[in-house]
Design an enzyme around this catalytic site. Structure first.
Site, PDB file in Angstrom:
ATOM      1  N   ASP A  16      16.671   6.383  -6.774  1.00  0.00           N
ATOM      2  CA  ASP A  16      16.426   7.617  -7.507  1.00  0.00           C
ATOM      3  C   ASP A  16      17.315   8.741  -6.959  1.00  0.00           C
ATOM      4  OD1 ASP A  16      15.318   8.581  -5.159  1.00  0.00           O
ATOM      5  OD2 ASP A  16      13.256   8.312  -5.807  1.00  0.00           O
ATOM      6  N   PRO A  58      -2.737 -13.157 -14.922  1.00  0.00           N
ATOM      7  CA  PRO A  58      -2.538 -11.719 -15.013  1.00  0.00           C
ATOM      8  C   PRO A  58      -2.983 -10.976 -13.752  1.00  0.00           C
ATOM      9  CG  PRO A  58      -4.343 -12.423 -16.437  1.00  0.00           C
ATOM     10  CD  PRO A  58      -3.660 -13.659 -15.952  1.00  0.00           C
TER      11      PRO A  58
END
Lengths: 143, 143, 143, 143
Positions: A16, A58
Site C-alpha cells: 500500500d 467454507p
C-alpha cells in the site's frame, strides 16, 4: 499434525502507499496456504472434495495478529498447519516469517460441508481418512 | 460512539469459483470502512494524521465471522463503528448486512503511532480531540 | 450508443507504494463498468445471459493508456460505452476522469458465446434485441 | 534481448465465478514479471532506480490478448522480455503459457522518469548501462 510451508516474494502490487503489505493480502496467502495443506494431505482441493462427496470447506471464522510489517521485495515463508480437528470442522494456524521474525499469525476455522436438498449445503462429520491424514502429517505418516 | 455506513454492489471480480465473495475482499471493505469512519469524524485520513502529527493507525489485530455468503450482484451495507477507545489504540466493529441478514462481522484493533527517531515509529496516546469525536459520534455531536 | 457512468472513491488498498492506483485495479473497474453497461441495457449480466441462452461474453482483447495518475482519496468517474457492435463481438470504451482530466482510457473486445457440445463454448451472432439496445442507448431509446 | 521466466500456480482467489482467472490478475502478474526482469538485468527495482537517480518506470500503455482460459490449479509460466528499447521508454512482451499452449500475450510500454522541480517528474533518456543490459540479456552477456 499436518503442516506445509510455502514461500513468497512480496510484490509491488501487494503493498500500500505506506510501503507495507496491505492486510487483506495476508488472507489471500493464508487461503492458498490452506489449499496447499490439502495437497500436502495427498489431494488437490477439488480432488479431495470429489473423493469424499463434499461441497467445500467454507471459512466460518478467521483472525490475524500483525506483529511486524512486510515490505516490497521481502522473501517470506508461510507455514500452515492443522491446529485442531473437531467433528465437523477444523482449525488451521498460519505463521508468516521473514527470516526468524514472525510477522503475522493467522488462524482459520473451516467447516466440512455436503449437499443438502433443502438448504443447499449442511455441515457433516469429517471423513475418517481425511482426519487420519490431518493428524498424521500427510500421505506418508511423517509423525 | 461514532458510526458510518457505506454500501457496495458485489462485483464479479470480488467472487471466487464457488460464486461467493472471496474472504480477503471483506477485509478490503473493512479497511475502507475505517477510512470512511475517519472522514465521518471530520477528517480524511491523511488530514487527520497531519493535524495530530501522527504517522498512521496500523492494524494490529483483526478477526471476522462469516455467517452467510454474499454473491455477485448483491447489494450490501457495511456499518463501521468505534467499539472501544483505549489510551493508545481503538477498536472498530464492522457489520456487513444484505437487507436484514448479517453476513459478516469484523473487528479491528488499531494503534495510534507517531515518529520515533530510533525505531521509526512508536505508539502514543490518542489526541483528546480525536477521542471526543470517536466517542461523540462525529464533528457535530450526534449522540 | 449505450453508455453508463459510475463513480468511485480511490481507496487506500487500490494504491501502491508510489501512492498511485496500481494499474490492474483499473481493469477491475473496467470489468465492473461493462457489467453496469449490461444493466443499463436493461438486464443484469446473469439475466441477460439466461434470456438469450448465452454462456458469457469473455474478454479477448483489452488495452489501456495511462495519462495521469490517480491517488488515494480521488473521486473518479468511469464512463463505459459501446464503441462498436460486430456480428459476434462488441467493443467497449472506458474513460476514467478526475474532474475534467482524462486519467485512463481503456478498451475491451468481448465475444458473445453459447454452449457447444464438443468444445464447451463457441462464438455466436449477437441477438438482435441486444444489438438494438447497444445501438440505441438502453431499454428506452434515448438516442 | 533480456528475458526472464517465472512460474505460478493459479490460486482459488485468482479465479472468478466462471472458474477462470479474472483478467486483472494477469496484469498483476505482468507487473511482477517486469520487476523480475529488472532483477534479471542485475538490480532489484529500488536498487536500479537509486543507482541511476531515477524516480520510476511508470506504465503508459498496456494491452493483452486472451487466447485460452487458465483455471484453478493450473501451473503457468510467464516469460517477460524486452521487446524494444527506445530513447526514453521501453517495451516489454509477456507470454503466459500452460505447457505449450499460449494462454495470454501482454505488452507494456514504460517510461524512464526522473525528478523535475516543477512537474514532479519528467521523462529522461535511459542510462547507457541499463540499455546495454536490456539489449544484451543480463548482467553477463548471454547473447
Amino acid at each position: 499434525m499436518l503442516a506445509n510451508t510455502l514461500t513468497r516474494r512480496v510484490e509491488w502490487g501487494d503493498c500500500d502507499p505506506a510501503g507495507i503489505v496491505f492486510n487483506p493480502q495476508f488472507f489471500r496467502w493464508f487461503d492458498h496456504g490452506t489449499a496447499m495443506l490439502y495437497e500436502a494431505a495427498g489431494w488437490p482441493k477439488q480432488e479431495m472434495l470429489a473423493r469424499f462427496g463434499a461441497l467445500g470447506c467454507p471459512l466460518v471464522e478467521t483472525r490475524a495478529s500483525f506483529r511486524a510489517p512486510c515490505r516490497y521485495g521481502d522473501d517470506v515463508a508461510i507455514t500452515s498447519e492443522i491446529a485442531e480437528v473437531k467433528q465437523r470442522s477444523f482449525d488451521i494456524r498460519h505463521t508468516l516469517r521473514r527470516g526468524d521474525v514472525v510477522c503475522v499469525e493467522g488462524f482459520e476455522t473451516r467447516v466440512w460441508t455436503v449437499h443438502d436438498d433443502e438448504r443447499g449445503l449442511k455441515s457433516a462429520p469429517l471423513p475418517d481418512e481425511l482426519v487420519q491424514r490431518f493428524l498424521a502429517g500427510g500421505p506418508a505418516d511423517r509423525s
